[in-house]
Design a protein around this motif. Structure first.
Motif, mmCIF file in Angstrom:
data_model
loop_
_atom_site.group_PDB
_atom_site.id
_atom_site.type_symbol
_atom_site.label_atom_id
_atom_site.label_comp_id
_atom_site.label_asym_id
_atom_site.label_seq_id
_atom_site.Cartn_x
_atom_site.Cartn_y
_atom_site.Cartn_z
ATOM 1 N N ALA A 83 -0.651 4.036 4.016
ATOM 2 C CA ALA A 83 0.816 4.157 3.998
ATOM 3 C C ALA A 83 1.248 5.306 4.911
ATOM 4 O O ALA A 83 2.209 5.184 5.680
ATOM 5 N N GLN A 132 5.080 -1.139 5.052
ATOM 6 C CA GLN A 132 3.614 -1.223 4.986
ATOM 7 C C GLN A 132 3.296 -2.677 4.663
ATOM 8 O O GLN A 132 3.590 -3.142 3.575
ATOM 9 N N PRO A 182 5.892 7.724 0.789
ATOM 10 C CA PRO A 182 5.210 6.448 0.533
ATOM 11 C C PRO A 182 5.738 5.844 -0.765
ATOM 12 O O PRO A 182 5.723 6.499 -1.801
ATOM 13 N N ALA A 183 6.233 4.622 -0.677
ATOM 14 C CA ALA A 183 6.808 3.985 -1.866
ATOM 15 C C ALA A 183 6.500 2.492 -1.851
ATOM 16 O O ALA A 183 7.335 1.679 -2.214
ATOM 17 N N ALA A 184 5.293 2.183 -1.399
ATOM 18 C CA ALA A 184 4.957 0.761 -1.255
ATOM 19 C C ALA A 184 3.929 0.303 -2.285
ATOM 20 O O ALA A 184 3.514 -0.851 -2.273
ATOM 21 N N GLY A 185 3.532 1.213 -3.190
ATOM 22 C CA GLY A 185 2.508 0.852 -4.188
ATOM 23 C C GLY A 185 3.022 -0.217 -5.144
ATOM 24 O O GLY A 185 4.230 -0.466 -5.221
ATOM 25 N N TYR A 186 2.104 -0.813 -5.877
ATOM 26 C CA TYR A 186 2.504 -1.890 -6.794
ATOM 27 C C TYR A 186 3.130 -1.353 -8.085
ATOM 28 O O TYR A 186 3.835 -2.069 -8.775
ATOM 29 N N GLY A 187 2.824 -0.100 -8.432
ATOM 30 C CA GLY A 187 3.386 0.481 -9.661
ATOM 31 C C GLY A 187 3.014 -0.333 -10.887
ATOM 32 O O GLY A 187 3.851 -0.567 -11.769
ATOM 33 N N THR A 188 1.735 -0.720 -10.975
ATOM 34 C CA THR A 188 1.330 -1.649 -12.043
ATOM 35 C C THR A 188 1.513 -1.071 -13.439
ATOM 36 O O THR A 188 1.735 -1.807 -14.392
ATOM 37 N N ARG A 189 1.450 0.273 -13.539
ATOM 38 C CA ARG A 189 1.579 0.870 -14.875
ATOM 39 C C ARG A 189 2.990 0.725 -15.423
ATOM 40 O O ARG A 189 3.221 0.950 -16.597
ATOM 41 N N LYS A 201 8.680 1.651 -8.086
ATOM 42 C CA LYS A 201 8.775 2.569 -9.231
ATOM 43 C C LYS A 201 9.560 3.821 -8.851
ATOM 44 O O LYS A 201 10.130 4.483 -9.708
ATOM 45 N N GLU A 202 9.623 4.128 -7.548
ATOM 46 C CA GLU A 202 10.364 5.301 -7.082
ATOM 47 C C GLU A 202 11.868 5.179 -7.359
ATOM 48 O O GLU A 202 12.600 6.141 -7.265
ATOM 49 N N MET A 214 -0.960 -3.545 1.332
ATOM 50 C CA MET A 214 -1.085 -2.348 0.488
ATOM 51 C C MET A 214 -2.539 -1.872 0.536
ATOM 52 O O MET A 214 -3.335 -2.190 -0.337
ATOM 53 N N LEU A 215 -2.843 -1.098 1.577
ATOM 54 C CA LEU A 215 -4.225 -0.654 1.756
ATOM 55 C C LEU A 215 -4.412 0.799 1.347
ATOM 56 O O LEU A 215 -5.339 1.455 1.800
ATOM 57 N N GLY A 216 -3.531 1.301 0.521
ATOM 58 C CA GLY A 216 -3.727 2.642 -0.023
ATOM 59 C C GLY A 216 -2.773 3.674 0.553
ATOM 60 O O GLY A 216 -2.094 3.440 1.561
HETATM 61 P P1 UTP Z 1 -0.510 5.145 -6.982
HETATM 62 O O1 UTP Z 1 -1.945 5.494 -6.937
HETATM 63 O O2 UTP Z 1 0.321 5.816 -8.011
HETATM 64 O O3 UTP Z 1 -0.407 3.559 -7.112
HETATM 65 O O4 UTP Z 1 0.098 5.436 -5.550
HETATM 66 P P2 UTP Z 1 0.834 2.663 -7.457
HETATM 67 O O5 UTP Z 1 0.542 1.292 -6.985
HETATM 68 O O6 UTP Z 1 2.105 3.237 -6.934
HETATM 69 O O7 UTP Z 1 0.927 2.717 -9.052
HETATM 70 P P3 UTP Z 1 -0.048 2.076 -10.198
HETATM 71 O O8 UTP Z 1 -1.254 2.969 -10.241
HETATM 72 O O9 UTP Z 1 -0.365 0.656 -9.816
HETATM 73 O O10 UTP Z 1 0.772 2.130 -11.448
HETATM 74 C C1 UTP Z 1 0.406 6.756 -5.129
HETATM 75 C C2 UTP Z 1 1.558 6.725 -4.147
HETATM 76 O O11 UTP Z 1 1.178 6.037 -2.964
HETATM 77 C C3 UTP Z 1 2.059 4.961 -2.677
HETATM 78 C C4 UTP Z 1 2.717 4.625 -4.014
HETATM 79 O O12 UTP Z 1 3.988 4.037 -3.814
HETATM 80 C C5 UTP Z 1 2.789 6.004 -4.672
HETATM 81 O O13 UTP Z 1 3.925 6.733 -4.211
HETATM 82 N N1 UTP Z 1 1.261 3.854 -2.103
HETATM 83 C C6 UTP Z 1 0.083 3.487 -2.676
HETATM 84 C C7 UTP Z 1 1.723 3.209 -0.965
HETATM 85 O O14 UTP Z 1 2.819 3.529 -0.435
HETATM 86 N N2 UTP Z 1 0.963 2.202 -0.435
HETATM 87 C C8 UTP Z 1 -0.221 1.815 -0.977
HETATM 88 O O15 UTP Z 1 -0.858 0.895 -0.425
HETATM 89 C C9 UTP Z 1 -0.662 2.468 -2.140
#
Ligand code: UTP
Length: 283
Positions: A116, A107, A13-20, A30-31, A110-112
């Protein structure tokens, strides 16, 4: 249940926003951030390969091109550096590209993390599979013959043939950053999971054993994910689905050997960079 004793497939899973990590993660996942000279996701794929897994599925959102291009041959670059001393820098990625098959799945919302993983269902079908969160970077244990975390889990899967998640003891004050398990010790470092809670405050945490980003999941997880309601932040949590599953199926948690770096946080990222520079890159 058509489980094969060997795990062949892994979702990333690499679809998160990576806000940090904004603004670095504005246009790329971020990956793709590098620890020294290698992106996090390549370390993850190398770990999967070490565990005997060659079918790799990336769950991507925006910035998917960077991941797709990284795991593809760059003819222009190959042509440029052919026969020069710089060719060695491509050895590791060439090996990964030669040995693995890659599939990208999008994905759309981005529903978590749970959602994913559900997005990856068409690639997995009815067999056990691995999940790697590449922002948790797992270094090789110091004992020479031990594999990294995913290899340790895959080995245990051959014996137990059930879902197995990696855990690590964290300081009690940090429980609110993790999924936390409670369970019964059944063998050295192996717990039968009874319950799990997503990001509990220390006073509500059932233990300090935190789930980290390495999982082997049996395919029943998909039906539990479909039953899982979004949590308070609107995200479908894998922890909630696993908790449902643990009521009806065996779920194990394993204290793996080797160090883990939380590269989703700036502090963990810097720590990993220093560690890899000193212990891996320079050697
Ligand atoms: P995190 O909880 O670390 O969230 O996701 P994030 O968005 O990547 O980072 P921050 O907290 O905003 O900085 C855990 C993993 O789940 C993936 C992320 O890419 C990460 O590998 N993920 C999370 C998804 O693929 N889809 C989602 O909708 C949420």
């Amino acid at each position: 249940m058509a489980n094969t004793p060997k795990v062949r497939k892994c979702l990333f899973p690499a679809a998160g926003y990576g806000t940090r990590f904004l603004p670095a993660t504005k246009a790329m996942p971020k990956e793709m951030l590098p620890i020294v000279n290698k992106p996090l996701i390549q370390y993850g794929v190398e770990e999967a390969l070490e565990a005997g897994i060659t079918q790799i599925g990336f769950i991507v959102g925006r910035g998917k091109r960077a991941i797709a291009d990284h795991f593809d041959t760059s003819y222009e670059l190959e042509h440029q550096i052919k026969g020069t001393s710089k060719e060695k820098y491509l050895d590791d990625i060439r090996e990964v590209i030669d040995k693995c098959d890659f599939l990208l799945m999008r994905q759309r919302e981005m529903l978590g993390l749970g959602h994913a993983i559900l997005t990856g269902e068409p690639m997995i079908g009815n067999e056990a599979f691995a999940v790697v969160l590449a922002d948790d970077l797992c270094a090789a244990p110091t004992e020479k013959d031990d594999m990294r975390a995913l290899g340790q889990l895959a080995k245990l899967y051959q014996r137990y043939q059930c879902s197995i998640i990696a855990i690590e003891e964290v300081p009690m004050e940090d429980t609110a950053s993790y999924g936390i398990i409670s369970g019964e010790l059944i063998a050295d470092g192996i717990y039968q999971v009874h319950d799990m809670v997503e990001k509990p405050k220390p006073e509500n945490a059932p233990s300090n054993m935190a789930i980290i980003g390495r999982y082997i999941l049996t395919p029943e997880i998909f039906s539990y994910l479909r039953k899982t309601k979004p949590g308070a932040n609107g995200e479908i949590q894998i922890t909630d689905a696993l908790k449902l599953m643990a009521k009806e199926h065996q779920v194990l948690a394993v204290k793996f050997k080797g160090r883990r770096f939380d590269c989703g946080s700036v502090e963990g990222f810097i720590e990993a960079t220093n560690y890899y520079y000193e212990n891996v890159y320079k050697n």
